[in-house]
Structures are given as C-alpha cells and as structure tokens.
Scaffold this active site. Structure first.
Site, PDB file in Angstrom:
ATOM      1  N   GLY A  31     -31.232 -42.061  11.525  1.00 42.22           N
ATOM      2  CA  GLY A  31     -32.119 -40.927  11.300  1.00 42.22           C
ATOM      3  C   GLY A  31     -31.952 -40.327   9.918  1.00 42.22           C
ATOM      4  O   GLY A  31     -31.429 -40.964   9.010  1.00 42.22           O
ATOM      5  N   HIS A  34     -35.391 -41.400   4.894  1.00 40.46           N
ATOM      6  CA  HIS A  34     -35.862 -41.220   3.515  1.00 40.46           C
ATOM      7  C   HIS A  34     -36.757 -42.410   3.173  1.00 40.46           C
ATOM      8  O   HIS A  34     -36.969 -43.302   4.024  1.00 40.46           O
ATOM      9  CB  HIS A  34     -34.679 -41.093   2.559  1.00 40.46           C
ATOM     10  CG  HIS A  34     -33.659 -42.171   2.727  1.00 40.46           C
ATOM     11  ND1 HIS A  34     -33.894 -43.484   2.378  1.00 40.46           N
ATOM     12  CD2 HIS A  34     -32.396 -42.143   3.240  1.00 40.46           C
ATOM     13  CE1 HIS A  34     -32.826 -44.207   2.633  1.00 40.46           C
ATOM     14  NE2 HIS A  34     -31.893 -43.433   3.182  1.00 40.46           N
ATOM     15  N   HIS A  37     -35.685 -45.949   4.148  1.00 32.59           N
ATOM     16  CA  HIS A  37     -35.951 -46.347   5.537  1.00 32.59           C
ATOM     17  C   HIS A  37     -37.434 -46.700   5.715  1.00 32.59           C
ATOM     18  O   HIS A  37     -37.782 -47.643   6.415  1.00 32.59           O
ATOM     19  CB  HIS A  37     -35.635 -45.201   6.507  1.00 32.59           C
ATOM     20  CG  HIS A  37     -34.187 -44.839   6.588  1.00 32.59           C
ATOM     21  ND1 HIS A  37     -33.713 -43.611   6.208  1.00 32.59           N
ATOM     22  CD2 HIS A  37     -33.116 -45.529   7.024  1.00 32.59           C
ATOM     23  CE1 HIS A  37     -32.409 -43.568   6.418  1.00 32.59           C
ATOM     24  NE2 HIS A  37     -32.017 -44.718   6.903  1.00 32.59           N
ATOM     25  N   SER A 188     -29.170 -40.981   3.460  1.00 32.02           N
ATOM     26  CA  SER A 188     -29.304 -39.782   4.298  1.00 32.02           C
ATOM     27  C   SER A 188     -28.309 -38.717   3.846  1.00 32.02           C
ATOM     28  O   SER A 188     -28.562 -37.518   3.963  1.00 32.02           O
ATOM     29  CB  SER A 188     -29.055 -40.138   5.758  1.00 32.02           C
ATOM     30  OG  SER A 188     -29.944 -41.153   6.138  1.00 32.02           O
TER      31      SER A 188
END
Ligand code: PAF
Length: 281
Positions: A31, A34, A37, A188
């Site tokens: 998760g 950004h 991803h 992240s």
C-alpha cells in the site's frame, strides 16, 4: 471496483476467470501507493486479462517494530489511485489474521545465499518474511505474471529464486525504478520525509550516478571512497551500506567483471531508511 478482504471470495472469482482462459497479472504491495506502483499496475493491465493488486503491510518482514508501526496505511487513497489506472483492477486487502490465521510467523527459506547480502545482513529475518508472504499470495492468486519493482532489486532476485525453488508456475517481471523529477527513487517511505528531506534525499541518486562513472573509469575502490566522502558532506545522512555486487549472485563484484554489476545503497535520513540501486553496465 472489487475489493476483497478474504481469500476464499477472491479465489472463487479468479477461478471463474481462469475457466474462461483469462490471464492473471499480479502486483503485490504494502500500500501507500505511488507512481512506481501504478507503473507496475499499468504493465500488468496491458499484458493480462485480469490484474490483481494486494495491499498488505506484512508484519513478518519488519525487523524493526517502530518501522512497522509507522509504515503508512492509506487504503482509501490507494483505491482512488488504482481506479485512476483501471476500474477493473481487483484489490485484495486482507487482515493479518486472514493471511496468518493466528500464527504470525515466517517460515525458514533458503535462497542460495542471495538472502545473506545487503538487506539480508542488515535486516535479519526480512527475506524469510518476504518469502512467507509472497508464497502465500501466489498460492491464493495463482498469477500467470507477477510484477516487482527493481528498486527492491535484491527482493526481485529472491522472488525469482523462490518460484524456482518451489516450482511455482508464474513469470516474474522486473520493472524499472520510478524516480521523482529530482532523481529520488519512489518509495512508500518517502511519505514520511518532510519536503526539505525529500529535496535533500535527491542527493542519493546523484551520488549513485557519479559513483557509476567513477567505477567505470577508476574501479571499485575509487567508487567506494567517493561515496563515503560525498556523504560525509551531508550530516543528516547515515549510510548503512554501499555495495557493488553481481546482479545474479548479489555477491561482491569480481575483479574480472564478468556478468552485470549493480551498485546498492541503504541510507538513513533522520531515522528514515531509504534504499536505491543503479546498473553499472
Ligand atoms: O515490496 C513490497 O512491497 C513487499 O516486500 C511485498 C513484495 C509486497 C511483500 O510484502
């Protein structure tokens, strides 16, 4: 957009798609998404009938409890970003219990020595945690293709070894590092940096790029010396390691310079740990 919290529901849906000969692309994440991803999602969506993304902050791969606690968790925002790539992407966001069924522990993995270098030696147990969760996720999703970023290059090689060791029928696709306009590798963890720290952290890539030139002209010792001197001018940074290693074995690059080499770095900036790497060929 479909969001599953439980594996049974996801597996049932994917098995219907597989019966219809769909190919499944998979992007495992923790998760705090950004653009890096999103580029993995784009690659998957362009090459598979169905794309699944998992969002799961995996406790067993954190050797530092504070790092686990502070890891950004931004599911609502993540879902919006996924939707902006493609409405049909399937999200799997399980709880710790759903993944570990009351026993939040890693298995023991052997990755032919890849696990002993760099991240492995500085984060004991990290790759056992990664191996444990990636294997579990592959068993649930059974993807045809799985997409991993080269920022975590050692992880990418370890996942390749994992699927070989366990004969998992998935093609592992490594994707290039996404960078901010100032060169900072997207991560992240960058969410935890202040704006000033983000600007300062751009020096990591600049130093890596200069080290590459020095390595090619003057060799490994000169490159290492340069990196150490360059960071001594940045008191907010603490270099944990800078290594030049063979891309396949991750062992220190040999003097003969056969194969491909990469420079790897881990740096703390005011307590936040960032990693990056650059191909030297
Ligand atoms: O790279 C990551 O985000 C994680 O290590 C992964 C592969 C999702 C496993 O938790």
């Amino acid at each position: 957009m479909l969001i599953f919290n439980n594996k049974a529901g996801l597996k049932a849906l994917l098995s219907e798609h597989k019966k219809a000969n769909a190919t499944i692309g998979f992007v495992p994440t923790m998760g705090a998404l950004h653009k890096g991803h999103l580029s993995l999602l784009e690659a998957s969506a362009a090459n598979n009938t169905i794309t699944v993304i998992s969002i799961f902050v995996n406790p067993t791969q954190f050797n530092n409890p504070e790092d686990l606690e502070k890891y950004p968790r931004t599911l609502d925002d993540d879902v919006k970003k996924i939707q902006s790539v493609n409405e049909n992407i399937i999200v799997f966001a399980p709880t710790v219990d759903e993944m570990y069924e009351g026993r939040t522990q890693s298995g023991n993995f052997e990755f032919g020595g890849l696990e002993n270098q760099m991240e492995g030696s500085h984060r004991p147990g990290h790759f056992d945690g990664v191996g444990t969760i990636v294997k579990k996720l592959f068993e649930i999703v059974e993807p045809d293709n799985a997409y991993f970023g080269e920022k975590d290059f050692q992880q990418l090689q370890i996942v390749r070894r994992l699927v070989k060791n366990y004969n998992i029928p998935v093609n592992i696709v490594g994707c290039p590092i996404s960078r901010e306009p100032n060169g900072l590798a997207m991560s992240s963890r960058n969410q935890r940096l202040t704006e000033q720290e983000r600007n300062e952290a751009s020096v990591i890539y600049k130093i890596l790029a200069e080290a590459k030139t020095i390595y090619r002209n003057e060799g490994e010792d000169a490159a290492k010396k340069y990196v150490s001197t360059a960071f001594s001018g940045h008191p907010d940074f603490m270099v944990e390691y800078f290594e030049i290693a063979d891309e396949e074995t991750l062992l220190p690059a040999t003097a003969a310079k056969n194969g491909k080499q990469r420079a790897f770095i881990a740096v703390y900036i005011n307590g936040i740990r960032l990693i990056d790497n650059i191909s030297l060929n």
